[in-house]
Design an enzyme around this catalytic site. Structure first.
Site, PDB file in Angstrom:
ATOM      1  N   GLY A 103       0.796  -1.229   0.000  1.00 34.67           N
ATOM      2  CA  GLY A 103       0.000   0.000   0.000  1.00 34.67           C
ATOM      3  C   GLY A 103       0.819   1.266   0.000  1.00 34.67           C
ATOM      4  O   GLY A 103       2.035   1.251  -0.186  1.00 34.67           O
ATOM      5  N   VAL A 104       0.113   2.380   0.238  1.00 36.08           N
ATOM      6  CA  VAL A 104       0.763   3.691   0.196  1.00 36.08           C
ATOM      7  C   VAL A 104       1.142   4.159   1.588  1.00 36.08           C
ATOM      8  O   VAL A 104       0.636   3.661   2.587  1.00 36.08           O
ATOM      9  CB  VAL A 104      -0.169   4.763  -0.418  1.00 36.08           C
ATOM     10  CG1 VAL A 104      -0.320   4.558  -1.895  1.00 36.08           C
ATOM     11  CG2 VAL A 104      -1.508   4.796   0.278  1.00 36.08           C
ATOM     12  N   GLY A 105       2.019   5.150   1.629  1.00 33.98           N
ATOM     13  CA  GLY A 105       2.348   5.806   2.892  1.00 33.98           C
ATOM     14  C   GLY A 105       3.646   5.314   3.472  1.00 33.98           C
ATOM     15  O   GLY A 105       4.294   4.397   2.963  1.00 33.98           O
ATOM     16  N   SER A 106       4.004   5.955   4.586  1.00 27.41           N
ATOM     17  CA  SER A 106       5.300   5.709   5.206  1.00 27.41           C
ATOM     18  C   SER A 106       5.387   4.320   5.808  1.00 27.41           C
ATOM     19  O   SER A 106       6.414   3.648   5.707  1.00 27.41           O
ATOM     20  CB  SER A 106       5.547   6.760   6.284  1.00 27.41           C
ATOM     21  OG  SER A 106       5.493   8.031   5.703  1.00 27.41           O
ATOM     22  N   VAL A 107       4.314   3.874   6.462  1.00 29.57           N
ATOM     23  CA  VAL A 107       4.355   2.559   7.104  1.00 29.57           C
ATOM     24  C   VAL A 107       4.523   1.478   6.032  1.00 29.57           C
ATOM     25  O   VAL A 107       5.387   0.598   6.136  1.00 29.57           O
ATOM     26  CB  VAL A 107       3.077   2.313   7.953  1.00 29.57           C
ATOM     27  CG1 VAL A 107       3.042   0.896   8.492  1.00 29.57           C
ATOM     28  CG2 VAL A 107       2.989   3.321   9.099  1.00 29.57           C
TER      29      VAL A 107
ATOM     30  N   GLY B 213      -6.699   1.837  -3.424  1.00 29.34           N
ATOM     31  CA  GLY B 213      -6.823   0.492  -3.997  1.00 29.34           C
ATOM     32  C   GLY B 213      -6.882  -0.589  -2.939  1.00 29.34           C
ATOM     33  O   GLY B 213      -6.899  -1.782  -3.264  1.00 29.34           O
TER      34      GLY B 213
ATOM     35  N   GLU C 159      -0.064  -1.400  -7.065  1.00 29.90           N
ATOM     36  CA  GLU C 159      -0.646  -0.181  -7.618  1.00 29.90           C
ATOM     37  C   GLU C 159       0.420   0.915  -7.669  1.00 29.90           C
ATOM     38  O   GLU C 159       0.670   1.495  -8.700  1.00 29.90           O
ATOM     39  CB  GLU C 159      -1.796   0.186  -6.673  1.00 29.90           C
ATOM     40  CG  GLU C 159      -2.505   1.436  -6.953  1.00 29.90           C
ATOM     41  CD  GLU C 159      -3.474   1.741  -5.816  1.00 29.90           C
ATOM     42  OE1 GLU C 159      -4.484   1.038  -5.681  1.00 29.90           O
ATOM     43  OE2 GLU C 159      -3.219   2.690  -5.059  1.00 29.90           O
TER      44      GLU C 159
HETATM   45  N1  COA Z   1      -6.581   7.257  15.085  1.00 30.43           N
HETATM   46  C1  COA Z   1      -6.382   8.550  14.757  1.00 30.43           C
HETATM   47  N2  COA Z   1      -5.403   8.959  13.920  1.00 30.43           N
HETATM   48  C2  COA Z   1      -4.576   8.015  13.427  1.00 30.43           C
HETATM   49  C3  COA Z   1      -4.712   6.654  13.754  1.00 30.43           C
HETATM   50  C4  COA Z   1      -5.769   6.286  14.620  1.00 30.43           C
HETATM   51  N3  COA Z   1      -5.974   5.022  14.958  1.00 30.43           N
HETATM   52  N4  COA Z   1      -3.753   5.953  13.110  1.00 30.43           N
HETATM   53  C5  COA Z   1      -3.042   6.843  12.387  1.00 30.43           C
HETATM   54  N5  COA Z   1      -3.538   8.077  12.597  1.00 30.43           N
HETATM   55  C6  COA Z   1      -3.054   9.320  11.995  1.00 30.43           C
HETATM   56  C7  COA Z   1      -1.574   9.531  12.273  1.00 30.43           C
HETATM   57  O1  COA Z   1      -1.377  10.080  13.550  1.00 30.43           O
HETATM   58  C8  COA Z   1      -1.212  10.482  11.151  1.00 30.43           C
HETATM   59  O2  COA Z   1      -1.742  11.754  11.492  1.00 30.43           O
HETATM   60  P1  COA Z   1      -0.985  13.123  11.164  1.00 30.43           P
HETATM   61  O3  COA Z   1      -1.019  13.218   9.664  1.00 30.43           O
HETATM   62  O4  COA Z   1      -1.812  14.150  11.854  1.00 30.43           O
HETATM   63  O5  COA Z   1       0.392  12.943  11.716  1.00 30.43           O
HETATM   64  C9  COA Z   1      -2.059   9.951   9.980  1.00 30.43           C
HETATM   65  O6  COA Z   1      -3.138   9.207  10.574  1.00 30.43           O
HETATM   66  C10 COA Z   1      -1.303   9.037   9.014  1.00 30.43           C
HETATM   67  O7  COA Z   1      -0.697   8.039   9.744  1.00 30.43           O
HETATM   68  P2  COA Z   1       0.785   7.542   9.456  1.00 30.43           P
HETATM   69  O8  COA Z   1       1.171   6.697  10.621  1.00 30.43           O
HETATM   70  O9  COA Z   1       1.643   8.697   9.064  1.00 30.43           O
HETATM   71  O10 COA Z   1       0.546   6.520   8.290  1.00 30.43           O
HETATM   72  P3  COA Z   1       0.824   6.382   6.735  1.00 30.43           P
HETATM   73  O11 COA Z   1       1.515   7.529   6.079  1.00 30.43           O
HETATM   74  O12 COA Z   1       1.450   5.067   6.599  1.00 30.43           O
HETATM   75  O13 COA Z   1      -0.684   6.326   6.147  1.00 30.43           O
HETATM   76  C11 COA Z   1      -2.934   5.533   5.877  1.00 30.43           C
HETATM   77  C12 COA Z   1      -1.608   5.439   6.670  1.00 30.43           C
HETATM   78  C13 COA Z   1      -3.889   4.467   6.387  1.00 30.43           C
HETATM   79  C14 COA Z   1      -3.565   6.913   6.071  1.00 30.43           C
HETATM   80  C15 COA Z   1      -2.586   5.305   4.361  1.00 30.43           C
HETATM   81  O14 COA Z   1      -1.943   4.066   4.201  1.00 30.43           O
HETATM   82  C16 COA Z   1      -3.826   5.326   3.497  1.00 30.43           C
HETATM   83  O15 COA Z   1      -4.285   6.389   3.081  1.00 30.43           O
HETATM   84  N6  COA Z   1      -4.420   4.141   3.221  1.00 30.43           N
HETATM   85  C17 COA Z   1      -5.623   4.017   2.457  1.00 30.43           C
HETATM   86  C18 COA Z   1      -5.359   3.852   0.999  1.00 30.43           C
HETATM   87  C19 COA Z   1      -4.571   2.605   0.693  1.00 30.43           C
HETATM   88  O16 COA Z   1      -4.387   1.731   1.520  1.00 30.43           O
HETATM   89  N7  COA Z   1      -4.081   2.511  -0.515  1.00 30.43           N
HETATM   90  C20 COA Z   1      -3.222   1.411  -0.864  1.00 30.43           C
HETATM   91  C21 COA Z   1      -3.680   0.665  -2.034  1.00 30.43           C
HETATM   92  S1  COA Z   1      -2.324   0.319  -3.091  1.00 30.43           S
END
Ligand code: COA
Length: 500
Positions: A265-269, A384, A290
């Site tokens: 997936g996307v993002g830092s984690v 996705g 994707e």
């Molecule tokens: N409750 C409240 N906030 C939460 C949380 C929770 N349980 N878990 C994470 N967050 C917040 C974090 O604190 C962070 O907030 P900030 O921007 O204010 O600092 C934000 O959500 C993003 O979290 P982060 O740990 O930086 O994660 P990330 O960059 O890895 O993104 C998703 C995580 C879920 C947002 C991202 O993966 C996403 O948009 N997923 C949906 C789309 C997807 O999965 N696409 C892939 C298909 S190929």
């Protein structure tokens, strides 16, 4: 030089300024653009559109449809100017997020594989103009996309007019990386002939009726990609847990050392989790995914991953620089497909993709929220993740067990928004451990998730909730409804899910 990029002399008459092209866009229009997770989106025309609206003091509104998230030159600038009436299907821009959450913009969060399908079947209304970033236009008017394909082929097919942004910052060597295949509409849809992730089944260009090209704008504005957070201890631990889980699958004969095609997936984690594969024993890996983020490029560099099929190159600024400098190395190791093919349920199921996505929160029964913070605040969108999760060989969700400095538990009694249901989610991984939910009943799942994935600060509270819920009348999926969302409520009131 420009004849390399615009290969039909007749089309030179269409070259104009970004402002002239922007004048084609009128109030109420629906605009479909290229672009997918800040890559390959138009930049000059939207910037000019915002300028034009300001200059003329016009409050025009457009519907903006893209492949997924796009950069600030499109989403940010237009959102801040208040020009977007409706937006779909995914975004990561702060200004757009704000205007979605304050109600100025209607945002439609969609499965990305559905977007071209909806557009073709007319569910999204008429597409007036497609704006596509390209590296070149062929003699016949066909469009060679840049760093993403996304939904551009469908928007070009459906739109009345097409504006092409030729971006000279995008290397010509991108030509040949795209593989464009557009399925027919039902009932004439044929099986999609991808048997291996590196199969090519289409054309290197987006087919376009030359007479539809209304304007061509030359620009050199680079993709405004997003930084990725450095890999921290928690992500590293999640990655180790994932690798140990995959190793046990090999040991149990459900996978081989080559695994099966990976989606990440996307993002830092997600980026950090994938990076951990570098040190693993797995080899000759392939990806059917994707987005291609930094860690995927690194795995290609080291030969750990042999091939990656996706719909966009989505690195950080440093990753993008490296990609461009070494494009000849990557050219035959990456295919960029339309998102309805990269995310197609039929192909994902048939190839046996291992889907690894990130959750915002997970509940004790295995339901996942990937989109809405505290039930209502849109983060990015489902992207996705649903396309892959529902159809995967193994669907995995990773998340740190807590958020916001430990004040939020990512494992909650009930998710405040549902994206992926308990029926689709097979494995949950946090830095605490792994919950393998396959073949488990709801109560067995709850035990596995609480014991293996919850943070010790919240584990006793979760167990207490679960045990009391089980004392209720109905024993199948025990809940205490007036308490199920009380953790979120407490966070909203007190800034913590913890009880004093
Ligand atoms: N409750 C409240 N906030 C939460 C949380 C929770 N349980 N878990 C994470 N967050 C917040 C974090 O604190 C962070 O907030 P900030 O921007 O204010 O600092 C934000 O959500 C993003 O979290 P982060 O740990 O930086 O994660 P990330 O960059 O890895 O993104 C998703 C995580 C879920 C947002 C991202 O993966 C996403 O948009 N997923 C949906 C789309 C997807 O999965 N696409 C892939 C298909 S190929």
């Amino acid at each position: 030089m420009i004849s390399n990029r615009i290969r039909n002399k007749k089309l030179l008459d269409k070259v104009c300024t970004a402002k002239e092209a922007a004048m084609l866009i009128k109030d109420g229009m629906t605009i479909g653009t290229s672009g997918f997770t800040p890559s390959g989106y138009p930049k000059a025309v939207p910037l000019a559109l915002a300028e034009l609206a300001k200059e003329r003091n016009e409050k025009i509104k457009i519907n903006l449809y893209t492949g997924a998230s796009v950069g600030d030159e499109l989403d940010g600038v237009l959102a801040r100017a208040g020009l977007i009436s409706k937006r779909l299907p995914y975004q990561t821009n702060e200004s757009l997020r704000e205007s979605t959450n304050n109600g100025c913009c209607e945002f439609l969060d969609m499965h990305l594989s559905h977007v071209p399908h909806y557009a073709k079947l007319g569910f999204l209304g008429k597409i007036d103009i497609a704006i596509v970033e390209a590296v070149a236009i062929t003699k016949d008017g066909n469009i060679i996309p840049s760093t993403s394909v996304g939904a551009a082929p469908t928007y070009v097919q459906m739109a009345d007019k097409v504006i092409v942004e030729i971006n000279t910052s995008q290397p010509l060597e991108l030509e040949g990386m795209a593989d464009i295949y557009i399925p027919e509409k039902p009932p004439y849809t044929r099986p999609i002939p991808i048997v291996m992730p590196n199969d090519r089944i289409g054309t290197e260009y987006i087919p376009c009726d030359i007479d539809k090209i209304a304007a061509i704008v030359i620009t050199d504005i680079e993709d405004n990609v997003r930084p990725l957070a450095p890999i921290d201890e928690i992500s590293q631990k999640i990655s180790e847990n994932l690798i140990n889980f995959l190793k046990s699958e090999v040991k149990n004969g459900r996978l081989t050392k080559e695994l099966l095609p990976l989606q990440s997936g996307v993002g830092s984690v997600a980026n950090a989790v994938l990076a951990g594969l570098e040190k693993s024993d797995f080899e000759n890996l392939v990806c059917y995914t994707e987005v291609i983020q930094d860690s995927m490029l690194e795995l290609l560099d080291s030969g750990k991953v042999l091939f990656a099929s996706g719909t966009s190159i989505t690195p950080s600024a440093e990753g993008l620089k490296k990609f461009k400098e070494n494009i000849n190395f990557y050219r035959d190791k990456i295919i960029l497909r339309p998102q309805e093919i990269s995310n197609h349920p039929e192909i994902i199921r048939r190839l046996g993709v291992i889907a690894i996505n990130t959750a915002i929160e997970v509940d004790i029964y295995g339901n996942v929220n990937s989109t809405n913070i505290m039930g209502s605040r849109m983060m990015n969108g489902i992207g996705g993740s649903g396309d892959f999760t529902r159809n995967a060989y193994i669907s995995i969700f990773t998340t740190p067990s807590t958020a916001k400095n430990g004040e939020i538990s990512s494992i909650v009694p009930m998710v405040s928004h549902h994206d992926h249901t308990e029926h689709d989610v097979m494995v949950i991984i946090t830095e605490q451990g792994v919950a393998d939910l396959r073949g488990l009943s709801p109560k067995e799942r709850a035990k596995a998730i609480i014991d293996n994935c919850a943070h010790p600060d919240f584990r006793p509270m979760l167990l207490d909730y679960f045990n009391r819920a089980k004392e209720g009348k109905y024993k199948h999926t025990p809940h205490i409804l007036n308490e199920a969302l009380s953790w979120h409520n407490r966070f909203i009131r007190k800034g913590t899910m913890k009880i004093d």
